[in-house]
Motif scaffolding. Structure first.
Motif, PDB file in Angstrom:
ATOM      1  N   TYR A 267       0.896  -1.035   0.004  1.00  0.00           N
ATOM      2  CA  TYR A 267       0.344  -0.297  -0.012  1.00  0.00           C
ATOM      3  C   TYR A 267       0.579   1.522   0.266  1.00  0.00           C
ATOM      4  CZ  TYR A 267      -2.728   3.749   2.043  1.00  0.00           C
ATOM      5  OH  TYR A 267      -3.905   5.040   2.267  1.00  0.00           O
ATOM      6  N   GLU A 268       0.684   2.345  -0.737  1.00  0.00           N
ATOM      7  CA  GLU A 268       1.277   4.026  -0.928  1.00  0.00           C
ATOM      8  C   GLU A 268       0.235   4.171  -0.596  1.00  0.00           C
ATOM      9  OE1 GLU A 268       4.539   3.645  -1.307  1.00  0.00           O
ATOM     10  OE2 GLU A 268       4.971   1.901  -1.432  1.00  0.00           O
ATOM     11  N   PRO A 269       0.563   5.297   0.853  1.00  0.00           N
ATOM     12  CA  PRO A 269      -0.604   6.148   1.488  1.00  0.00           C
ATOM     13  C   PRO A 269       0.159   7.598   0.264  1.00  0.00           C
ATOM     14  CG  PRO A 269       1.776   5.991   2.636  1.00  0.00           C
ATOM     15  CD  PRO A 269       1.975   5.077   1.691  1.00  0.00           C
ATOM     16  N   ARG A 270      -1.476   7.761   0.046  1.00  0.00           N
ATOM     17  CA  ARG A 270      -0.803   9.537  -0.491  1.00  0.00           C
ATOM     18  C   ARG A 270      -0.466  10.139   0.340  1.00  0.00           C
ATOM     19  NH1 ARG A 270      -5.589  13.210  -1.634  1.00  0.00           N
ATOM     20  NH2 ARG A 270      -4.869  14.456  -3.268  1.00  0.00           N
ATOM     21  N   ALA A 271       0.567  11.280  -0.098  1.00  0.00           N
ATOM     22  CA  ALA A 271       1.233  12.207   1.312  1.00  0.00           C
ATOM     23  C   ALA A 271       0.532  12.990   0.895  1.00  0.00           C
ATOM     24  CB  ALA A 271       3.024  12.357   0.735  1.00  0.00           C
ATOM     25  N   ALA A 272      -0.559  13.941   0.224  1.00  0.00           N
ATOM     26  CA  ALA A 272      -1.149  14.726   0.593  1.00  0.00           C
ATOM     27  C   ALA A 272      -2.042  14.840   1.456  1.00  0.00           C
ATOM     28  CB  ALA A 272      -1.741  15.590  -0.627  1.00  0.00           C
ATOM     29  N   ALA A 273      -2.282  13.212   0.793  1.00  0.00           N
ATOM     30  CA  ALA A 273      -4.106  13.283   2.214  1.00  0.00           C
ATOM     31  C   ALA A 273      -3.707  13.406   3.884  1.00  0.00           C
ATOM     32  CB  ALA A 273      -4.547  11.990   1.586  1.00  0.00           C
ATOM     33  N   GLY A 274      -2.560  13.866   3.705  1.00  0.00           N
ATOM     34  CA  GLY A 274      -1.502  13.460   5.576  1.00  0.00           C
ATOM     35  C   GLY A 274      -2.115  12.263   5.939  1.00  0.00           C
ATOM     36  N   GLU A 275      -2.090  12.431   7.761  1.00  0.00           N
ATOM     37  CA  GLU A 275      -1.962  11.390   9.147  1.00  0.00           C
ATOM     38  C   GLU A 275      -2.869  10.083   8.107  1.00  0.00           C
ATOM     39  OE1 GLU A 275      -0.797   8.984  11.904  1.00  0.00           O
ATOM     40  OE2 GLU A 275      -0.051  10.746  10.704  1.00  0.00           O
ATOM     41  N   GLY A 276      -3.893  10.137   7.756  1.00  0.00           N
ATOM     42  CA  GLY A 276      -5.490   9.553   7.312  1.00  0.00           C
ATOM     43  C   GLY A 276      -5.096   8.837   6.079  1.00  0.00           C
ATOM     44  N   ALA A 277      -3.602   9.221   5.606  1.00  0.00           N
ATOM     45  CA  ALA A 277      -3.242   7.839   4.329  1.00  0.00           C
ATOM     46  C   ALA A 277      -2.896   6.772   5.253  1.00  0.00           C
ATOM     47  CB  ALA A 277      -3.092   8.433   3.400  1.00  0.00           C
ATOM     48  N   PHE A 278      -2.351   7.051   6.248  1.00  0.00           N
ATOM     49  CA  PHE A 278      -1.823   6.280   7.307  1.00  0.00           C
ATOM     50  C   PHE A 278      -2.643   5.182   7.824  1.00  0.00           C
ATOM     51  CE2 PHE A 278       1.916   8.805   5.623  1.00  0.00           C
ATOM     52  CZ  PHE A 278       3.136   8.028   5.621  1.00  0.00           C
ATOM     53  N   GLU A 279      -3.094   5.549   8.524  1.00  0.00           N
ATOM     54  CA  GLU A 279      -4.473   5.535   9.228  1.00  0.00           C
ATOM     55  C   GLU A 279      -5.046   4.068   8.461  1.00  0.00           C
ATOM     56  OE1 GLU A 279      -6.883   8.067  10.956  1.00  0.00           O
ATOM     57  OE2 GLU A 279      -5.687   9.490  11.980  1.00  0.00           O
ATOM     58  N   VAL A 280      -5.672   4.568   7.186  1.00  0.00           N
ATOM     59  CA  VAL A 280      -6.204   3.890   5.907  1.00  0.00           C
ATOM     60  C   VAL A 280      -4.679   2.349   5.412  1.00  0.00           C
ATOM     61  CG1 VAL A 280      -6.933   3.994   3.862  1.00  0.00           C
ATOM     62  CG2 VAL A 280      -7.944   5.499   5.340  1.00  0.00           C
ATOM     63  N   GLY A 281      -3.695   3.127   4.876  1.00  0.00           N
ATOM     64  CA  GLY A 281      -3.002   2.010   4.763  1.00  0.00           C
ATOM     65  C   GLY A 281      -2.822   1.289   5.783  1.00  0.00           C
ATOM     66  N   ALA A 282      -2.891   1.256   7.117  1.00  0.00           N
ATOM     67  CA  ALA A 282      -2.533  -0.342   8.207  1.00  0.00           C
ATOM     68  C   ALA A 282      -3.654  -1.127   7.874  1.00  0.00           C
ATOM     69  CB  ALA A 282      -2.028   0.578   9.883  1.00  0.00           C
ATOM     70  N   GLU A 283      -4.988  -0.477   7.786  1.00  0.00           N
ATOM     71  CA  GLU A 283      -5.999  -1.552   7.603  1.00  0.00           C
ATOM     72  C   GLU A 283      -6.187  -2.605   6.431  1.00  0.00           C
ATOM     73  OE1 GLU A 283      -9.928  -1.329   9.049  1.00  0.00           O
ATOM     74  OE2 GLU A 283      -9.040   0.688  10.660  1.00  0.00           O
ATOM     75  N   TRP A 284      -5.228  -1.953   5.237  1.00  0.00           N
ATOM     76  CA  TRP A 284      -5.317  -2.616   3.346  1.00  0.00           C
ATOM     77  C   TRP A 284      -3.674  -3.450   3.718  1.00  0.00           C
ATOM     78  CZ3 TRP A 284      -8.685  -2.767   0.251  1.00  0.00           C
ATOM     79  CH2 TRP A 284     -10.070  -1.842   0.716  1.00  0.00           C
ATOM     80  N   ASP A 329       8.537   2.553  -8.695  1.00  0.00           N
ATOM     81  CA  ASP A 329       8.799   4.238  -8.410  1.00  0.00           C
ATOM     82  C   ASP A 329       7.386   5.208  -9.413  1.00  0.00           C
ATOM     83  OD1 ASP A 329      10.961   5.656  -7.965  1.00  0.00           O
ATOM     84  OD2 ASP A 329      10.498   6.651 -10.026  1.00  0.00           O
ATOM     85  N   ALA A 330       7.284   4.378  -9.896  1.00  0.00           N
ATOM     86  CA  ALA A 330       5.584   5.250 -10.459  1.00  0.00           C
ATOM     87  C   ALA A 330       3.778   5.729 -10.006  1.00  0.00           C
ATOM     88  CB  ALA A 330       5.677   5.489 -11.943  1.00  0.00           C
ATOM     89  N   LEU A 331       4.147   4.303  -8.948  1.00  0.00           N
ATOM     90  CA  LEU A 331       3.712   4.611  -8.250  1.00  0.00           C
ATOM     91  C   LEU A 331       3.374   5.470  -7.091  1.00  0.00           C
ATOM     92  CD1 LEU A 331       0.564   4.328  -7.657  1.00  0.00           C
ATOM     93  CD2 LEU A 331       1.426   1.752  -6.664  1.00  0.00           C
ATOM     94  N   GLU A 332       4.987   4.872  -6.188  1.00  0.00           N
ATOM     95  CA  GLU A 332       5.116   5.915  -5.193  1.00  0.00           C
ATOM     96  C   GLU A 332       5.269   7.130  -5.674  1.00  0.00           C
ATOM     97  OE1 GLU A 332       8.637   2.468  -3.721  1.00  0.00           O
ATOM     98  OE2 GLU A 332       8.969   4.109  -4.823  1.00  0.00           O
ATOM     99  N   GLU A 333       5.322   7.475  -6.943  1.00  0.00           N
ATOM    100  CA  GLU A 333       5.509   9.237  -7.535  1.00  0.00           C
ATOM    101  C   GLU A 333       4.572   9.415  -7.538  1.00  0.00           C
ATOM    102  OE1 GLU A 333       7.069  12.301  -9.809  1.00  0.00           O
ATOM    103  OE2 GLU A 333       8.552  11.438  -8.929  1.00  0.00           O
ATOM    104  N   LEU A 334       3.399   9.109  -8.181  1.00  0.00           N
ATOM    105  CA  LEU A 334       2.398   9.530  -8.090  1.00  0.00           C
ATOM    106  C   LEU A 334       1.695   9.864  -6.217  1.00  0.00           C
ATOM    107  CD1 LEU A 334      -0.707  10.100  -9.173  1.00  0.00           C
ATOM    108  CD2 LEU A 334      -0.973   7.320  -9.214  1.00  0.00           C
ATOM    109  N   SER A 335       1.877   8.521  -5.537  1.00  0.00           N
ATOM    110  CA  SER A 335       0.797   9.143  -4.405  1.00  0.00           C
ATOM    111  C   SER A 335       2.082   9.821  -2.862  1.00  0.00           C
ATOM    112  CB  SER A 335       1.563   7.579  -3.497  1.00  0.00           C
ATOM    113  OG  SER A 335       3.316   7.464  -3.478  1.00  0.00           O
ATOM    114  N   GLY A 336       3.139  10.666  -3.444  1.00  0.00           N
ATOM    115  CA  GLY A 336       4.069  11.388  -3.230  1.00  0.00           C
ATOM    116  C   GLY A 336       4.269  12.823  -3.763  1.00  0.00           C
ATOM    117  N   ARG A 337       3.357  13.163  -4.878  1.00  0.00           N
ATOM    118  CA  ARG A 337       2.699  13.736  -5.293  1.00  0.00           C
ATOM    119  C   ARG A 337       1.519  15.211  -5.674  1.00  0.00           C
ATOM    120  NH1 ARG A 337       6.377  16.805  -9.279  1.00  0.00           N
ATOM    121  NH2 ARG A 337       5.601  17.926 -10.743  1.00  0.00           N
ATOM    122  N   TYR A 338       0.924  14.771  -5.356  1.00  0.00           N
ATOM    123  CA  TYR A 338      -0.148  14.906  -6.168  1.00  0.00           C
ATOM    124  C   TYR A 338      -1.740  14.390  -4.469  1.00  0.00           C
ATOM    125  CZ  TYR A 338       1.155  16.791 -10.266  1.00  0.00           C
ATOM    126  OH  TYR A 338       1.499  17.910 -10.974  1.00  0.00           O
TER     127      TYR A 338
END
Length: 338
Positions: A267-284, A329-338
């Protein structure tokens, strides 16, 4: 790119002219700094605040710790969560450090389009022994740099955003009556009184600092939320990946993925979503672990978790069929950019 660790920070120290400084001063100052940022859309009319009180002589001696307080329209009016936390801090005696922290969502510009990060800045205001007030501002977005944190020149992005940061820093300095002390150079950039040094002059401190440090940092933050286990898929792959977007409350929180060529999934957290991205990611990640325990291949696991979402609070799959990224890497780029 958006980071989990600060790209840069600035500190102002203010010594009150007379008398002691009560805890409410920390909250008032934090909100005043927030208002300066808001004037440039670097903070929005939402955010989360926290209050802490600890002993000066023993930082483990925590007297108050309240986090995740929603900033209400008048945050310090009677009966608000923040005012109650400040009142509790005010009731304590002794040599204490009183801290107020605000996570600030805000907007940066790219080609005239606004992009939002749920933690663009953080404001930390500490009062030491009622006699020294210290304000620290941190930023987690690289839009102020002439080169992004993956070593790509971005003159247009810099031109759209750097002046907003410079104006905000100047506004905070005028508010507090003193100039900022820029933070030390770090893995990402070198702060100055007006923003950041130009990394094109001497080159960045690290090649692809975001890819080098952020990915491992995000993995640690995610996995710190779930029990350790060896019953799971590999975290990295050199193959293309298929992925589903995970949405909660109308916002994409991250991407659950599986490799098309080996037994890697994650699971790649979308960085722009903030802390909630990590809360969600743990469950997935826990759902992927369940799939691994059933002996499913990585791609089969991706289909299985998409059809059996953990809980509504963990978000829902957006697409009917998985999307394809040419690499992790491309998916990580997407998750960290917008």
């Amino acid at each position: 790119m958006i980071t989990s660790a600060p790209i840069g920070d600035w500190t102002w120290e203010v010594t009150p002219s007379t008398g002691g400084t009560r805890p409410v001063r920390a909250a008032e100052t934090a909100l005043a700094v927030w208002n300066v940022l808001a004037g440039y859309e670097l903070a929005t009319p939402v955010g989360k605040a926290g209050v802490s009180v600890r002993s000066v002589n023993d930082t483990r001696d925590v007297r108050v710790r309240v986090e995740g307080l929603s900033l209400e329209p008048d945050p310090l009016s009677a009966g608000t969560a923040l005012s109650r936390a400040v009142a509790e801090a005010d009731s304590l005696e002794g040599d204490l450090v009183v801290g107020v922290r605000i996570d600030c969502p805000g907007y940066w510009l790219e080609s005239g389009t606004k992009h939002r990060a749920e933690k663009m800045f953080t404001i930390q205001v500490d009062i030491w022994k009622s006699s020294l007030l210290v304000v620290t501002l941190e930023t987690y977005v690289d839009a102020w740099l002439t080169m992004d944190t993956r070593d790509r020149e971005q003159p247009e992005v810099h031109a759209e955003n750097a002046h907003r940061l410079a104006a905000a820093l100047d506004g905070i300095s005028r508010l507090l009556g003193t100039a900022p002390v820029p933070g030390d150079p770090n893995r990402y950039a070198t702060p100055t009184e007006t923003g950041f040094e130009d990394p094109r002059i001497e080159g960045p401190a690290y090649d692809d600092s975001w890819g080098t440090f952020e990915i491992s940092t995000r993995s640690r933050l995610l996995r710190s939320r779930i029990p350790a286990s060896e019953d799971e898929y590999e975290e990295i792959t050199e193959h293309p990946v298929r992925y589903f977007s995970i949405r909660r409350d109308g916002q994409v929180m991250g991407y659950v993925w599986a490799s098309v060529g080996d037994e890697a999934a994650g699971y790649e957290p979308r960085a722009a979503a903030g802390e909630g991205a990590f809360e969600v990611g743990a469950e997935w990640l826990l759902r992927l672990r369940d799939a691994h325990g059933q002996g499913l291949s990585a791609l089969a696991a991706l289909s299985w978790v998409a059809q059996s979402s953990p809980r509504p609070e963990a978000g829902l799959v957006v697409e009917d069929t998985p999307q394809l990224a040419p690499s992790l890497d491309a998916l990580e780029e997407l998750s960290g950019r917008y």
